[in-house]
Design a protein around this motif. Sequence first.
Motif, PDB file in Angstrom:
ATOM      1  N   ASN A  19       0.847  -1.196   0.065  1.00 31.39           N
ATOM      2  CA  ASN A  19       0.001   0.142  -0.041  1.00 31.39           C
ATOM      3  C   ASN A  19       0.906   1.303  -0.059  1.00 31.39           C
ATOM      4  N   ILE A  20       1.996   1.203   0.616  1.00 31.46           N
ATOM      5  CA  ILE A  20       2.995   2.390   0.796  1.00 31.46           C
ATOM      6  C   ILE A  20       3.460   2.620  -0.689  1.00 31.46           C
ATOM      7  N   LEU A  21       3.902   1.579  -1.344  1.00 36.98           N
ATOM      8  CA  LEU A  21       4.707   1.730  -2.378  1.00 36.98           C
ATOM      9  C   LEU A  21       3.749   2.283  -3.614  1.00 36.98           C
ATOM     10  N   SER A  22       2.261   1.675  -3.423  1.00 40.07           N
ATOM     11  CA  SER A  22       1.336   1.954  -4.437  1.00 40.07           C
ATOM     12  C   SER A  22       1.237   3.720  -4.542  1.00 40.07           C
ATOM     13  N   ARG A  23       1.735   4.423  -3.526  1.00 38.08           N
ATOM     14  CA  ARG A  23       1.770   5.967  -3.546  1.00 38.08           C
ATOM     15  C   ARG A  23       2.936   6.559  -4.129  1.00 38.08           C
ATOM     16  N   MET A  24       3.979   5.819  -4.643  1.00 38.64           N
ATOM     17  CA  MET A  24       5.130   6.384  -4.994  1.00 38.64           C
ATOM     18  C   MET A  24       5.300   6.175  -6.439  1.00 38.64           C
ATOM     19  N   TYR A  25       5.701   7.168  -6.994  1.00 36.17           N
ATOM     20  CA  TYR A  25       5.895   7.312  -8.677  1.00 36.17           C
ATOM     21  C   TYR A  25       6.949   6.074  -9.079  1.00 36.17           C
ATOM     22  N   LYS A  26       6.525   5.425 -10.032  1.00 35.35           N
ATOM     23  CA  LYS A  26       7.510   4.339 -10.477  1.00 35.35           C
ATOM     24  C   LYS A  26       8.221   3.706  -9.550  1.00 35.35           C
ATOM     25  N   TRP A  27       7.522   3.123  -8.413  1.00 32.20           N
ATOM     26  CA  TRP A  27       8.141   2.501  -7.565  1.00 32.20           C
ATOM     27  C   TRP A  27       9.034   1.215  -8.104  1.00 32.20           C
ATOM     28  N   TRP A  28       8.503   0.588  -9.014  1.00 33.55           N
ATOM     29  CA  TRP A  28       8.877  -0.610  -9.487  1.00 33.55           C
ATOM     30  C   TRP A  28      10.471  -0.289  -9.954  1.00 33.55           C
TER      31      TRP A  28
END
Length: 520
Positions: free
Chosen positions: A368-377
């Motif tokens: 859920n936290i990663l989903s808020r970050m731009y291009k986390w992948w």
Amino acid sequence: MKVVSSNQMRAIENAAFKEGTSSEILMQNAGHAIALAIESRITDGSQLVALIGPGNNGLDGLIACSELRKTDSYIMTIILLTNTVSEREDFLEELDLINSDVKIYDSLDCDSKFQEIEVILSKADVVLDAIFGIGLSRNIEDPLKAYINRIIDSLSENVLKVAVDIPTGVNTDTGEVDQTVFGADLTFALACPKLAHFTQPAAYFCGKVEVLDIGISIKEMKEINVNLITEIFVGSKIPMRPLGSNKGSFGKIMIVGGSKEFVGAPALAGKAALRTGAGLVTSAIPTAISSSFAPLFPESTLIQLPETSENNSAWNSAKYIHKNLAEYSVMLIGCGLGVSNQTTNIVENLLIPDIDVPKLIIDADALNILSRMYKWWDKVDDNAILTPHPGEMSRLTSLSINEIQSNRINVAQEFSCKWNKIVVLKGANTVIASPDGEVWVSKFANPALASAGTGDVLAGIIAGLLAQNVSMVDAALLGVYIHGLTGETFGKSSGLLASDLLESIPFIMDRLRINKGFKN
């Protein structure tokens, strides 16, 4: 074992034709295999009713009837749907079904003689659905729709309902079902399983799926990239336990998780990892819950993290965790973590910087936290397994839950490739996708596992396997299978607690390890 679409199945059949196997031979093989499979399940004197459609699925069913009739052990009735006896007379005569003791009705009789048919249906022990197969892609319309519904309504509760290849009313590729659908207890998949067998809601109407060999090979169909996880495969990959081992032989896991609201989540994950065979688990948890956590999981060592709103505190926590990570082979992050500013900063400082980390499992709130970050992948290490449920997958992909659930295989495959991470899309018939485009599906769909904490147990099982040097993909596959099989031992009713699973995990693994699986 490969799982195919309708087009892929047709390509497989066409390849067989080019190699010299005729369609007649394939139908004979299919009918014979169906007959043997039915015969092994019924007793002399059983009453069989075969529902026969207009296409090849119906021909397979008629050949099966002919094979079964040779024993003279069963009372048999054939109902031809969308055909009349005169349209099938040559084929029926060839199969020695005309002028025999087999009762044959056709679609015209469904109006004029239905009371007579209804009595036969009510006494049937086995009903064979050979109406429509993999080619059905349209809605079933009247009058056939009305006939099928009347037939279904006339069956007793105890009848064994068997489908040839795919139940009537099921879309082979999408898993969608028609308003008129034949709900089977058992489906005989011809040559190989189909997508609908493991795609909801269709899978529910397929019942148990048994694959029948009809004499064709799919070894050369390399473009087929959807696979079924089998017990034989899992049994061959379960790590062994040499007698001279110690806890250092089986890896160390760092679990970062827990919060005041979710004290038990990291404990469930950690216990599952140890039950799977990991040597040691360290839990990095907030200091505020350590006194509550320790009694839940006394086997764990602890790293206590200060819980304040200051960014430097989160940075120090991440720094301290990272300082200790060199000793660990796996880090599982997210179980019960929460999504506060503090935990967000910890996740950012652990996963986003270009620093060395062990093999990763990213679960629950860390997703859920990663989903808020731009291009986390692009920033998170590729040596990672993501374990989202549909809601978390929705936040990660910006797709609706309905869009995900209606296309689970393709969604998991697409985003695994895009993110360059292994994706375990949890739920009924869990889907595992690898960045190389390969996809696996689980045969398990158990509502008993739809309870809080079972996802933490799955993440822990996968972590435990990774710690024992099982490869990333295999750890995901084995973890999903062990989790699903463990759930099956408790049945499919309500009341299962996540913690109930824990003690059974070692016994399930021993069973798989010793027997190398039980069946395909």
